[in-house]
Design a protein around this motif. Structure first.
Motif, mmCIF file in Angstrom:
data_model
loop_
_atom_site.group_PDB
_atom_site.id
_atom_site.type_symbol
_atom_site.label_atom_id
_atom_site.label_comp_id
_atom_site.label_asym_id
_atom_site.label_seq_id
_atom_site.Cartn_x
_atom_site.Cartn_y
_atom_site.Cartn_z
ATOM 1 N N GLU B 295 44.346 6.514 -0.577
ATOM 2 C CA GLU B 295 42.905 6.835 -0.599
ATOM 3 C C GLU B 295 42.175 5.951 -1.597
ATOM 4 N N ILE B 299 39.160 3.157 -1.103
ATOM 5 C CA ILE B 299 37.832 3.179 -1.719
ATOM 6 C C ILE B 299 37.604 1.897 -2.527
ATOM 7 N N LEU B 302 36.897 -1.040 -0.211
ATOM 8 C CA LEU B 302 35.556 -1.013 0.380
ATOM 9 C C LEU B 302 34.524 -1.475 -0.635
ATOM 10 N N SER B 309 31.267 2.925 -1.621
ATOM 11 C CA SER B 309 32.009 4.138 -1.246
ATOM 12 C C SER B 309 32.335 4.907 -2.496
#
Lengths: 150, 436, 573
Positions: B295, B299, B302, B309
């Protein structure tokens, strides 16, 4: 992407979707009298539990199961967008089970892989939708929504 | 835009995919100090147990770097980060410039200052090299020190290989940071049923032997062995960051904001090395588990690629799956203690337990929201509890349903509908219209 | 999930299928396809609706609490109960028919041919409703009755055999085998009932002799009023109608009804599966309907062709059958006139059949000798009717062909005979391909003997008589001979009941489609192993999809004693 939706007013909770999913997809013999007695027991991928509503994998746009899978077993088919389990590499760690918000991944101790609906990826048409006696299950185009951040 | 990623595991690869989802052209250089690419650390015990061959340890196909247009420098250690000049220096004395840097160096196994640690036959289990070393040991009797996830899985793997195994844990129970006493005792029994000797509450003080280890000494006993696996935990690999003046937090992990950026603009951190906001504990924490690393890498990637994000936060989640034959899942808090220093007044903890013949389930609520859950024996719907935890839903009226053996998603749909603002993804919205 | 591609073998029926589609008329095949897939739980016997705490299922594919009904019925009990439920209904059907008949006789509606015998038989029938009289059971060989007594399934009367058996469905602590024995017990009462019906028919109307009948749609006549009798109802009423019809030049034929009630014939116009079709010819003016075997859908087809329906089994039963019959004839004539404008489409398909053999018209000794001398492999008793799950008539015809070729003597009854008759198997003038031994035997039995011998209507005990008569030649019991019963296309609960008593008599039985017990491994096992131990015969539940040829091979193998048919799929057959 097409997803399976349930018309709640038509679902009678008859369990036929579960039965034929197990028979047509999960079983080896594909014939009900034999499938019933197969060992290991075939595992259906759709659930009619408590309420009159057949629930299966939602093929989330941002799938937590794919994030959680430590070895790339949980994958997305690039063409259809469907999420599926690449069973040969599944090590039964159940990380996907732990994160699925819908609880539709079955940690099968008999099969030793994660069992999940793949919306009948290799069939003409999803079985549960095909057999539903009241046409409560339907294949519907998913309405796109703006991307959501984690 | 030039991206450099230090690290080659979950966070790093996830970041690559995130960057490429937005930007197919910018250069990405990835540096990993391990020779073997793209293998999943989580699976090393399976390799040792001879259940998975080396190829099956990969979590992406070997042409991943080519497919994603990444220049991969494998087996290349980064020695220094220079934030001012925005360069890194590698072990072969080369310099590389970056616009965006991701530090995903993960953790290092803690090596206890035990005399004899350097003897032959003693090893940690973190890298592929470690795994191969252990795999190739010709040993008959092993002691595994540390009954955390890695230790427990290592002990079971070695038992499967036919060794006699003793599992030694300093604290009073196995898996002390994962399960509570009740769940832990169930798992301990599973481990012991396999013929593994479990010793808790004892610390290894020395390894004896000449060049090769022959026994482990504790306060009360001497355990004969010819292999020792040390798995007492990891600490974040922050040397590079610290030396570069990147802020490191009180937990000794790299501090990041909710866009995974460190105190230095353009430099990001993700994975086991980073301190993030822990949703369950409501504090900054290091949750060194695979899904969190993925995860966070996502993030970070991005944001590095220019797409803003934000990370809602991490939740510790552990699953002992098929390995011990007894499914067991744990997430968030383990005990209803105010683990957070200076807990807010008025925070009410509730601990709800259910223990039957084959099943143990515990929920910890804090001010009506799920802060932790433990499920042993019946785990299929753990994710339903998990999503309510992550989205911080008040579940006060749903406790009987959540504790029930027949918990299912549709039962909690009304609750989700009531919290519709938190469940914006299409998969929830589609179901909310179900006229229940 | 499948639906039959080809609906029927019967070329008389085929053209009407297209006609029905064009006119938007729904037939059994349309409704069957619309029902697919049929409930898998019920098909496997894993459901129960006996009380209102349900409906319950035993879910074969989930763990946990969904495997056992609310009251505690396990999947095995659910399975055996599915069977018991059918047998209870089937036995009631046989009892219904025999009591009806007896009551009509008692009411003096007709003068019996043999009064003394008739009175005696009526007493026997009354005994069914109290305690079965010992004389009745003397018809069975002692080894059989002793075995039944020893296993506790000896017929005692409705109180025990029917009512008590039915209570097994309501609860109780028992085992699969025990429940199965109750099921056999119940079926035996049905057996006794149907034998008594045969005897009553003979003593009232006189012994039937083999009679030449023409069958199939081609026999319909368009120049005179035509009445069809559908299903079962009072033979006495049928006779009265036939009597009057003769006088008034009205044609009387039948569908799913006893063709031979001496001196009258009710020629079968078609068989069960295509019962809606005769009305579509336009040549039928009025139908008199019973309940058993009669499709409610006839109503809709009748409306399309303006056919009058007169139900015979009504709440206010006709006091005077003569009057009732008169009214029917009058209505039929009126209908004929009103309907004269309706076009008649009668296919020119018909066949001759010699029907109505009985134990006294066939030389049993010759048959026994042929068996003992290995001239024939054995005997196949063909029963059942049509089932929309198969191509109409296809299974029975294909299997009959194989049996004949392989020197298996075929005895048929009821609707099975009607199906076979349509294809010439009962026609003495036609030579079906028969093995040498069989040909010789048939030739020895008489001048004009067809390839297959029909032993009368299914609700009469013709075939049972045959069996008992055959075995009495050498004072043996059925299991000592190579005899099987085959239901290629069964469907009624009466068929299930008959299959059960046939097995109880020691004759192994093959039944298609498979009985709803496949979800219960214990029931499946019991129907083979336990039955083999107890009766020397098995009730075969065959789930494998196979064509009729393969089925025949399997049956023939079992006749040859090549037992332990290895159907590799399951461990229990």
């Amino acid at each position: 992407m097409e997803v399976i939706m349930v018309d709640q007013e038509k679902c009678t909770g008859c369990h036929q979707c579960e039965l034929w999913c197990a028979n047509e997809i999960a079983s080896v013999s594909k014939e009900l009298p034999l499938a019933i007695n197969e060992d290991p027991q075939p595992v259906p991928r759709v659930y009619v539990e408590g309420k009159r509503f057949a629930l299966q994998c939602r093929h989330c746009l941002d799938a937590p199961c794919i994030t959680a899978c430590p070895n790339g077993t949980m994958r997305r088919d690039p063409e259809s967008g469907l999420v599926f389990v690449n069973e040969p590499t599944c090590i039964a760690c159940w990380m996907c089970v732990m994160v699925c918000p819908f609880g539709i991944i079955n940690p099968s101790s008999s099969l030793k892989v994660a069992v999940k609906c793949d919306r009948c990826r290799n069939m003409e048409f999803p079985i549960c939708v095909e057999v539903c006696p009241t046409n409560a299950l339907k294949l519907v185009e998913r309405k796109e929504v703006p991307e959501i951040n984690l | 835009m030039r991206h450099i990623i230090i690290g080659g595991s979950a966070a790093a690869i996830s970041a690559v995919e995130a960057i490429r989802s937005v930007d197919q052209t910018s250069q990405i250089d990835l540096f990993s100090d391990e020779e073997t690419p793209l293998f999943s650390r989580v699976l090393l015990p399976y390799y040792i147990a001879e259940e998975l061959s080396k190829q099956l340890l990969n979590f992406r196909s070997l042409d991943f770097f080519d497919e994603n247009n990444v220049i991969a420098h494998l087996g290349m250690r980064v020695q220094e980060i220079s934030p001012d000049s925005k360069t890194i220096r590698t072990a072969d004395k080369n310099h590389y410039e970056f616009d965006r840097l991701l530090i995903a160096t993960g953790g290092l196994p803690i090596i206890p200052p035990i005399p004899g640690m350097d003897k032959e036959g003693a090893s940690t289990l973190k890298t592929m090299a470690d795994a191969e070393r252990i795999y190739n040991f010709k040993a008959k009797k092993a002691v595994v020190i540390g009954a955390g996830s890695v230790g427990v899985e290592a002990s079971i793997s070695l038992k499967r290989r036919g060794l006699k195994v003793s599992l030694l844990e300093q604290l009073g129970q196995v898996l002390p940071t994962v399960f509570d006493e009740e769940a832990s005792s169930i798992i301990r029994k599973s481990i012991e049923d396999r013929g593994i000797e479990v010793i808790t509450g004892e610390k290894a003080t020395a390894f004896k032997g000449n060049s090769h280890v022959t026994s482990v000494i504790t306060a009360t006993r001497e355990i004969d062995c010819d292999m020792v696996v040390v798995a007492i935990g990891i600490r974040p690999a922050t040397e590079l960051a610290e030396n570069a003046g990147i802020e490191v937090g009180s937990l000794k992990g790299i501090r990041v904001n909710d866009q995974m950026m460190t105190n230095i603009a353009g430099i990001y951190a993700a994975g086991d090395v980073a301190e993030t906001y822990d949703i369950a504990h409501d504090m900054i924490n290091i949750n060194a588990i695979w899904p969190c690393a993925v995860e966070q890498g996502h993030i970070a990637g991005l944001n590095m690629a220019g797409k803003e994000s934000r990370y809602a936060g991490s939740v510790r989640m552990n699953s002992i799956g098929n390995f011990i034959g007894h499914p067991a899942i744990s997430m968030g808090m383990i005990r209803a203690e105010a683990e957070k220093p200076g807990a807010e007044a008025g925070e009410e903890f509730q601990e709800i337990k259910k223990s039957t013949k084959d099943i143990y389930r515990k929920l910890i609520l804090k001010s009506g929201r799920i802060a932790g859950a433990i499920l042993v024996g019946q785990t299929q719907k753990a994710g339903v509890i998990g999503i309510l935890l992550k989205k911080r839903v008040d579940v006060s009226n749903y406790i009987p349903i959540l504790m029930s053996n027949s918990l299912n998603f549709m039962d909690v749909l009304p609750l989700i509908r009531r919290n519709a603002d938190k469940f914006k993804e299409p998969e929830y919205k589609e179901l909310m219209h179900a006229g229940l | 999930m499948e639906f039959i591609q080809k609906k029927t073998n019967d070329r008389a029926v085929e053209p009407f299928l297209l006609k029905a589609e064009e006119r938007g008329i729904s037939l059994v095949w349309d409704r069957y396809e619309g029902q697919l897939p049929e409930c898998g739980f019920c098909e496997s016997g894993l459901s129960c609706r006996d009380c209102l705490q349900g409906p319950c299922i035993s879910h074969p594919f989930r763990e946990d609490q969904s495997k056992v009904g609310v009251c505690g019925k396990s999947k095995d009990i659910l399975g055996v109960h599915s069977l018991l439920r059918l047998v209870v209904k089937g036995t009631m059907a046989y009892l219904d028919q025999v009591i009806d008949f007896a009551k009509d006789i008692e009411a003096g509606e007709v003068s019996p041919a043999n009064k003394a015998q008739t009175d005696e038989i009526i007493k026997h029938i009354q005994g069914l409703f109290g305690t079965v009289r010992p004389e009745v059971m003397e018809a069975f060989p002692e080894p059989l009755t002793n075995r039944w007594k020893a296993t506790g399934i000896y017929p005692e009367g409705i109180a025990r055999d029917l009512f008590k058996a039915s209570q097994k469905l309501e609860g109780g602590i028992t085992s699969v085998n025990d429940t199965l024995l109750w099921t056999f017990k119940c079926s035996l009462l049905g057996c006794v009932a149907h034998m008594l019906q045969e005897k009553l028919k003979s003593s009232v109307f006189g012994n039937a002799v083999p009679t030449e009948i023409e069958v199939n749609l081609g026999i319909l006549q368009k120049e005179i009023p035509t009445i069809l009798l559908y299903g079962h109802f009072s033979p006495v009423l049928k006779q009265k109608i036939a009597e009057l019809a003769e006088k008034k030049s009205v044609s009387i034929m039948g569908v799913c009804t006893d063709p031979l009630l001496p001196p009258y014939i009710f020629a079968p116009v078609t068989s069960y599966g295509s019962q809606e079709i005769p009305l579509m010819t336009g040549a039928v003016d009025l139908i008199v309907t019973g309940d058993q075997y009669v499709n409610p859908s006839l109503q809709d087809v009748a409306r399309e062709w303006n056919v009058t329906i007169v139900p015979a089994e009504v709440l206010e039963r006709a006091q005077d059958f003569g009057r009732f019959a008169e009214q029917i004839i009058v209505q039929a004539k009126k209908a004929f006139d009103t309907r004269s404008g309706i076009s008649k489409d009668i296919p020119e398909v018909k066949e001759s059949a010699l029907m109505g053999f009985s134990a006294d018209t066939v030389d049993m000794k010759k048959i026994v000798d042929a068996i003992n001398g290995n001239k024939i492999k054995g005997i196949a008793l063909l029963a059942g009717s049509n089932n929309v799950k198969f191509t109409q008539d296809h299974e029975i015809v294909s299997m009959a062909q194989e049996f004949l070729k392989n020197d298996v003597l075929c005895i048929s009854e009821g609707e099975a005979s009607v199906s076979l008759a349509k294809y010439g198997f009962l026609n003495p003038q036609l030579e079906m391909e028969c093995g040498k031994g069989l040909s010789a035997l048939l030739a020895s039995l008489g001048e004009d003997i067809p390839s297959i011998l029909d032993f009368g209507y299914a609700q009469n005990g013709g075939v049972t008589e045959f069996l008992l008569s055959l075995t009495s030649v050498e004072k043996k019991e059925p299991k000592e001979y190579p005899i099987v019963a085959v239901f290629p296309e069964a469907n009624r609960s009466m068929d299930v009941t008959k299959a059960m008593w046939t097995v109880a008599m020691g004759v192994s039985t093959f039944f298609w489609p498979f009985l709803p017990v496949t979800g219960s491994p214990k029931t499946m096992e019991a129907l083979t192993d336990f039955c083999k131990e107890t009766f020397g015969s098995k009730l075969h539940v065959i789930t494998g999809k196979m064509d009729a040829r393969t089925k025949s091979t399997m049956v023939i193998k079992s006749l040859k004693g090549e037992n332990e048919l290895h159907l590799d799929d399951h461990p229990w057959s």
